[in-house]
Design an enzyme around this catalytic site. Structure first.
Site, mmCIF file in Angstrom:
data_model
loop_
_atom_site.group_PDB
_atom_site.id
_atom_site.type_symbol
_atom_site.label_atom_id
_atom_site.label_comp_id
_atom_site.label_asym_id
_atom_site.label_seq_id
_atom_site.Cartn_x
_atom_site.Cartn_y
_atom_site.Cartn_z
ATOM 1 N N ARG A 1 0.821 -1.242 0.024
ATOM 2 C CA ARG A 1 -0.051 0.103 -0.069
ATOM 3 C C ARG A 1 0.958 1.443 0.085
ATOM 4 N NH1 ARG A 1 -4.062 -0.140 4.952
ATOM 5 N NH2 ARG A 1 -4.842 -1.690 3.890
ATOM 6 N N ARG B 1 -2.021 6.534 9.734
ATOM 7 C CA ARG B 1 -2.329 6.112 8.484
ATOM 8 C C ARG B 1 -2.437 7.050 7.235
ATOM 9 N NH1 ARG B 1 -4.042 0.747 8.084
ATOM 10 N NH2 ARG B 1 -3.134 -0.558 10.034
ATOM 11 N N LYS C 1 -3.870 1.269 14.919
ATOM 12 C CA LYS C 1 -3.867 2.184 13.720
ATOM 13 C C LYS C 1 -4.624 3.335 14.347
ATOM 14 C CE LYS C 1 -6.455 -1.095 11.355
ATOM 15 N NZ LYS C 1 -7.135 -1.666 10.416
ATOM 16 N N LYS D 1 -6.565 6.865 12.273
ATOM 17 C CA LYS D 1 -6.765 7.576 11.087
ATOM 18 C C LYS D 1 -7.144 9.026 11.135
ATOM 19 C CE LYS D 1 -7.854 2.941 9.061
ATOM 20 N NZ LYS D 1 -8.922 2.218 8.406
ATOM 21 N N CYS E 1 -15.317 -3.246 -0.382
ATOM 22 C CA CYS E 1 -13.632 -3.471 0.017
ATOM 23 C C CYS E 1 -13.399 -4.667 -0.929
ATOM 24 C CB CYS E 1 -14.021 -3.950 1.447
ATOM 25 S SG CYS E 1 -14.260 -5.631 1.871
ATOM 26 N N CYS F 1 -7.973 -10.908 0.549
ATOM 27 C CA CYS F 1 -7.921 -10.548 2.155
ATOM 28 C C CYS F 1 -8.004 -11.755 3.036
ATOM 29 C CB CYS F 1 -9.125 -9.475 2.370
ATOM 30 S SG CYS F 1 -9.121 -9.097 4.040
ATOM 31 N N CYS G 1 -16.444 -8.592 5.526
ATOM 32 C CA CYS G 1 -16.589 -8.964 7.070
ATOM 33 C C CYS G 1 -16.719 -7.763 7.892
ATOM 34 C CB CYS G 1 -14.973 -9.612 7.241
ATOM 35 S SG CYS G 1 -13.879 -8.427 7.983
ATOM 36 N N CYS H 1 -14.122 -2.128 5.840
ATOM 37 C CA CYS H 1 -13.122 -1.159 5.120
ATOM 38 C C CYS H 1 -13.786 -0.428 4.094
ATOM 39 C CB CYS H 1 -11.966 -2.135 4.385
ATOM 40 S SG CYS H 1 -11.040 -3.105 5.785
HETATM 41 FE FE1 SRM Z 1 -9.109 -2.098 6.061
HETATM 42 C C1 SRM Z 1 -7.593 -4.926 7.905
HETATM 43 C C2 SRM Z 1 -8.255 -3.402 3.115
HETATM 44 C C3 SRM Z 1 -9.818 0.852 4.672
HETATM 45 C C4 SRM Z 1 -10.918 -1.270 9.060
HETATM 46 N N1 SRM Z 1 -8.188 -3.866 5.590
HETATM 47 C C5 SRM Z 1 -7.728 -4.655 6.443
HETATM 48 C C6 SRM Z 1 -6.629 -5.644 5.499
HETATM 49 C C7 SRM Z 1 -5.325 -5.244 5.592
HETATM 50 C C8 SRM Z 1 -7.000 -7.073 6.176
HETATM 51 C C9 SRM Z 1 -5.871 -7.679 7.046
HETATM 52 O O1 SRM Z 1 -5.876 -7.091 8.148
HETATM 53 O O2 SRM Z 1 -5.563 -8.883 6.888
HETATM 54 C C10 SRM Z 1 -7.347 -5.559 4.155
HETATM 55 C C11 SRM Z 1 -6.368 -5.995 3.065
HETATM 56 C C12 SRM Z 1 -7.308 -6.413 2.007
HETATM 57 C C13 SRM Z 1 -6.311 -6.688 0.673
HETATM 58 O O3 SRM Z 1 -6.365 -7.732 0.141
HETATM 59 O O4 SRM Z 1 -6.129 -5.651 0.046
HETATM 60 C C14 SRM Z 1 -8.198 -4.044 4.272
HETATM 61 N N2 SRM Z 1 -9.074 -1.535 4.260
HETATM 62 C C15 SRM Z 1 -8.623 -2.182 3.070
HETATM 63 C C16 SRM Z 1 -8.868 -1.187 2.066
HETATM 64 C C17 SRM Z 1 -7.769 -1.711 0.837
HETATM 65 C C18 SRM Z 1 -10.218 -1.446 1.493
HETATM 66 C C19 SRM Z 1 -10.745 -0.973 0.145
HETATM 67 O O5 SRM Z 1 -11.530 -1.915 -0.701
HETATM 68 O O6 SRM Z 1 -10.381 0.084 -0.147
HETATM 69 C C20 SRM Z 1 -8.727 -0.024 2.287
HETATM 70 C C21 SRM Z 1 -7.299 0.571 2.409
HETATM 71 C C22 SRM Z 1 -7.307 1.943 3.039
HETATM 72 C C23 SRM Z 1 -5.951 2.697 2.761
HETATM 73 O O7 SRM Z 1 -5.383 2.855 1.934
HETATM 74 O O8 SRM Z 1 -5.152 2.736 3.932
HETATM 75 C C24 SRM Z 1 -9.151 -0.056 4.046
HETATM 76 N N3 SRM Z 1 -10.079 -0.423 6.656
HETATM 77 C C25 SRM Z 1 -10.462 0.635 6.041
HETATM 78 C C26 SRM Z 1 -11.495 1.520 6.526
HETATM 79 C C27 SRM Z 1 -11.817 2.571 5.719
HETATM 80 C C28 SRM Z 1 -11.149 3.943 6.143
HETATM 81 O O9 SRM Z 1 -10.311 3.766 6.804
HETATM 82 O O10 SRM Z 1 -11.855 5.118 5.867
HETATM 83 C C29 SRM Z 1 -11.567 0.648 7.712
HETATM 84 C C30 SRM Z 1 -12.656 1.344 8.771
HETATM 85 C C31 SRM Z 1 -12.340 2.738 9.699
HETATM 86 C C32 SRM Z 1 -11.399 2.114 10.713
HETATM 87 O O11 SRM Z 1 -10.525 1.743 10.765
HETATM 88 O O12 SRM Z 1 -12.073 2.225 11.632
HETATM 89 C C33 SRM Z 1 -10.802 -0.436 7.857
HETATM 90 N N4 SRM Z 1 -9.106 -2.687 8.112
HETATM 91 C C34 SRM Z 1 -10.062 -2.395 9.031
HETATM 92 C C35 SRM Z 1 -10.054 -3.093 10.113
HETATM 93 C C36 SRM Z 1 -10.866 -3.042 11.547
HETATM 94 C C37 SRM Z 1 -10.264 -2.212 12.446
HETATM 95 C C38 SRM Z 1 -10.611 -1.965 13.657
HETATM 96 O O13 SRM Z 1 -10.781 -1.017 14.293
HETATM 97 O O14 SRM Z 1 -11.219 -3.067 14.162
HETATM 98 C C39 SRM Z 1 -9.190 -4.164 9.883
HETATM 99 C C40 SRM Z 1 -8.673 -5.481 10.602
HETATM 100 C C41 SRM Z 1 -7.602 -5.152 11.785
HETATM 101 O O15 SRM Z 1 -7.177 -4.086 11.415
HETATM 102 O O16 SRM Z 1 -7.433 -6.014 12.468
HETATM 103 C C42 SRM Z 1 -8.731 -4.111 8.548
HETATM 104 FE FE1 SF4 Z 2 -11.071 -7.804 4.335
HETATM 105 FE FE2 SF4 Z 2 -13.107 -7.321 5.758
HETATM 106 FE FE3 SF4 Z 2 -11.521 -5.149 5.276
HETATM 107 FE FE4 SF4 Z 2 -13.316 -6.521 3.507
HETATM 108 S S1 SF4 Z 2 -13.788 -5.364 5.366
HETATM 109 S S2 SF4 Z 2 -10.935 -6.054 2.935
HETATM 110 S S3 SF4 Z 2 -13.051 -8.419 3.851
HETATM 111 S S4 SF4 Z 2 -10.696 -6.970 6.347
#
Ligand code: SRM
Ligand code: SF4
Length: 567
Positions: free
Chosen positions: A71, A140, A204, A206, A427, A433, A472, A476
């Site tokens: 990323r 981030r 993290k 944000k 997402c 993922c 899930c 995201c």
């Molecule tokens: Fe996310 C984890 C993809 C935005 C909340 N996110 C992941 C992971 C890295 C899975 C992992 O931990 O193994 C995913 C990788 C998937 C892949 O194969 O690419 C993933 N997140 C993404 C992206 C690519 C989704 C998308 O379709 O665009 C976004 C990348 C953002 C970036 O460029 O930095 C992405 N993730 C978000 C957002 C939206 C936002 O930030 O505005 C959220 C919700 C906001 C938040 O953080 O509260 C988000 N991602 C999570 C979480 C839950 C965090 C939590 O507080 O519980 C995880 C799981 C974790 O961190 O354990 C996670």
């Molecule tokens: Fe993966 Fe869940 Fe984030 Fe979708 S919402 S990219 S399934 S961690």
């Protein structure tokens, strides 16, 4: 064998170095060690495996098809055409021939194998970009509104996103040593990091900067946010400050929940970094370092109380916040097509379905954008809704860009059959993922196609209903801010959430649990019928569902109060 905690891994990583250098050299496996898989996140990369191939490889007694996601850090999501061309070359040389625009305005590469990871990181660096802090327990990628209508303010606000990003970059030189072969300094591994110390943040963190009336960054989903307030002359008077937004939750665990941020006050621009630093360090010092699921700032705020957190922030910043100034958001979506900016240049917002740029039959999007980057002299801006703005086009160049857009099928937005289809976000989910429970990106086109006849039946083709799908409950695609959201539960099964607004100010409510596609469509059909028949002029679907008493605010702690304050 039990694994060390993430806190211990960070503490023992010698400034995020761990054993990554040795792990990259080990040709006997495509994987890194458990600890280094955690450490490498801080360098912007995740170890993954192709889940489509998992069962077959297990049958063949092979290790999983390990690969890495990378990323990029790109505050505010702005890229030059030269950078675009380099990123495109990386995608086709080292990754899976696609660029993935994320919901945080940057690019992800998928499918990079370990032996090419370092070369890929070097290639990213050669495009004058890096991946530092794109993942990990740090600040981030910082979001900035990409609304192209307000060019002057956009430039100013983008600069704030850059400043916030720079201010909170880790001080360790690990990235330069590991990926760019820069020489080790004498104190290597012992660098003082006044913000992060040795154990970084509990989780993290944000940040986002929004420019009303467009909340295209979903500022209330961020741990820390700034809402730009304009003065009488149209300049930047300062920012309203928000804290405590977050989406992540776990199925069946009431102690986890999505939360929109509180608006806690106003600061002038010269105080913005100080108040951001105060928020980040309060979370660093008071956040939960034992239970990672409970370690986000939103829980620290709810556990300690908003007044306590704000008082701590004011003490650290050395000033009191002023009362918040009035603002209004109209939408959290993007506006498609051409618009003329204040400076007379034109900006074209293109709908990119689920942010995936690849060459597909009849839709050679990656090639099309390569052609555009070859002639474009402005910039590319990614939006937090996974879309793309070809920005800063002189009037004389519009026709040329437009022709390339048409010939490469890049006019998805105008081709979308329904407004819902055009604005939907999904997402990544499967196959990359590791946490996905159901499909999201790959399911989006099928699901929206199934909704089209329903919307048509009720005359809702042009109703801008906001759909978001996540594989899930981590959220995201920020699904809890969707008027309709599917949150993956198991293959083909989703929880159906309803009732967010379309301004990013109210989270939705669980409506039906663990249902399959036919049940989802059956649940929506009568709701569309009532909405079509009973909605008031300009009333959004989510707002209607609340007014009609079909959904209520969710029972999450503090949520009711915040939602009502933001109305
Ligand atoms: Fe996310 C984890 C993809 C935005 C909340 N996110 C992941 C992971 C890295 C899975 C992992 O931990 O193994 C995913 C990788 C998937 C892949 O194969 O690419 C993933 N997140 C993404 C992206 C690519 C989704 C998308 O379709 O665009 C976004 C990348 C953002 C970036 O460029 O930095 C992405 N993730 C978000 C957002 C939206 C936002 O930030 O505005 C959220 C919700 C906001 C938040 O953080 O509260 C988000 N991602 C999570 C979480 C839950 C965090 C939590 O507080 O519980 C995880 C799981 C974790 O961190 O354990 C996670
Ligand atoms: Fe993966 Fe869940 Fe984030 Fe979708 S919402 S990219 S399934 S961690």
């Amino acid at each position: 064998m039990s694994h060390p905690s993430v806190e211990d891994i960070k503490r023992n990583s010698r400034g995020l170095r761990g054993g990554i250098v040795e792990g990259l050299r080990d040709a006997t496996t495509g994987s890194l060690s458990f600890d280094d898989q955690r450490t490498i996140k801080f360098h912007g990369s995740y170890q993954q495996d192709d889940r489509d191939l998992r069962d077959e490889r297990r049958r063949q007694k092979l290790e999983p098809a390990h690969q890495f996601m990378i990323r990029v850090r790109a505050p505010g999501g702005v890229f030059t055409p030269q950078q675009w061309l380099k990123l495109d070359a990386i995608a086709t040389t080292y990754a899976n021939h696609s660029l993935r625009i994320t919901t945080r305005q940057t690019f992800q590469f998928h499918g990079v194998v370990k032996r090419e990871l370092k070369t890929t990181m070097q290639a990213i660096n050669a495009s004058l970009l890096d991946t530092i802090s794109a993942c990990g327990d740090v600040n981030r990628n910082v979001l900035a509104s990409s609304n192209p209508l307000q060019s002057r303010l956009h430039a100013e606000v983008h600069e704030w996103a850059r400043r916030l990003s720079e201010a909170f970059l880790p001080k360790t030189r690990a990235y330069y040593e590991i990926w760019l072969d820069q020489e080790k300094l004498a104190d290597s591994g012992e660098e003082e990091d006044p913000v992060y110390g040795q154990i970084y943040l509990p989780r993290k963190f944000k940040m986002a900067v929004a420019v009303p009336p467009t909340n295209d960054v979903d500022v209330f989903a961020n741990d820390f946010g700034l809402i730009a307030i304009v003065d009488e002359a149209g300049g930047l008077a300062g920012f309203n400050v928000t804290i405590g937004g977050g989406m992540g939750a776990s199925h069946g665990d009431a102690a986890t929940y999505p939360r929109v941020a509180n608006v806690i006050g106003f600061v002038t621009p010269d105080r913005a970094i100080a108040i951001a630093s105060a928020a980040l360090t309060v979370q660093r010092d008071f956040g939960d370092r034992v239970e990672r699921k409970h370690a986000r700032f939103k829980y620290t705020i709810d556990d300690r109380g908003l007044d306590f957190i704000v008082a701590q922030m004011e003490e650290r910043a050395g000033f009191k916040l002023e009362p918040p100034r009035p603002w209004r958001f109209d939408t959290n979506g993007d506006r498609y097509g051409w618009v003329e900016g204040e400076d007379g240049r034109w900006h074209l917002t293109l709908r990119i379905e689920a942010g995936r740029l690849a060459d597909r039959p009849g839709a050679p999007h990656l090639s099309g954008l390569r052609e555009i980057a070859n002639v474009h002299r402005g910039e590319f801006r990614l939006t937090a809704n996974q879309n793309l703005v070809v920005a800063g086009v002189p009037a004389s160049e519009r026709e040329r860009i437009e022709a390339l857009v048409r010939s490469h099928g890049l006019d998805d937005g105008s081709r979308a059959q329904t407004a819902l289809q055009r604005d939907a976000v999904a997402c990544v989910a499967l196959p990359t993922c590791a946490l996905a429970m159901a499909e999201a990106e790959r399911y989006l086109p099928d699901f929206t196609a199934k909704l089209t006849p329903l919307l048509d039946k009720h005359g809702l083709r042009d109703a801008p209903i906001l759909l978001r799908i996540s594989g899930c409950p981590n959220g995201c695609s920020r699904p809890y801010l969707g008027e309709i959201a599917l949150v993956g539960k198991a293959p083909g099964r989703y929880n159906l959430f309803l009732g967010a607004d379309h301004r990013g100010q109210r989270v939705n409510t669980l409506h039906r649990e663990n249902i399959v596609e036919t049940e989802i469509l059956d649940a929506l059909d009568p709701l569309f019928a009532r909405y079509a028949g009973e909605r008031e002029h300009g009333e959004g679907f989510g707002d209607f569902l609340h007014r009609a008493g079909i959904v209520a605010l969710p029972p999450y702690p503090t949520h009711r109060q915040i939602s009502l304050e933001l109305q």
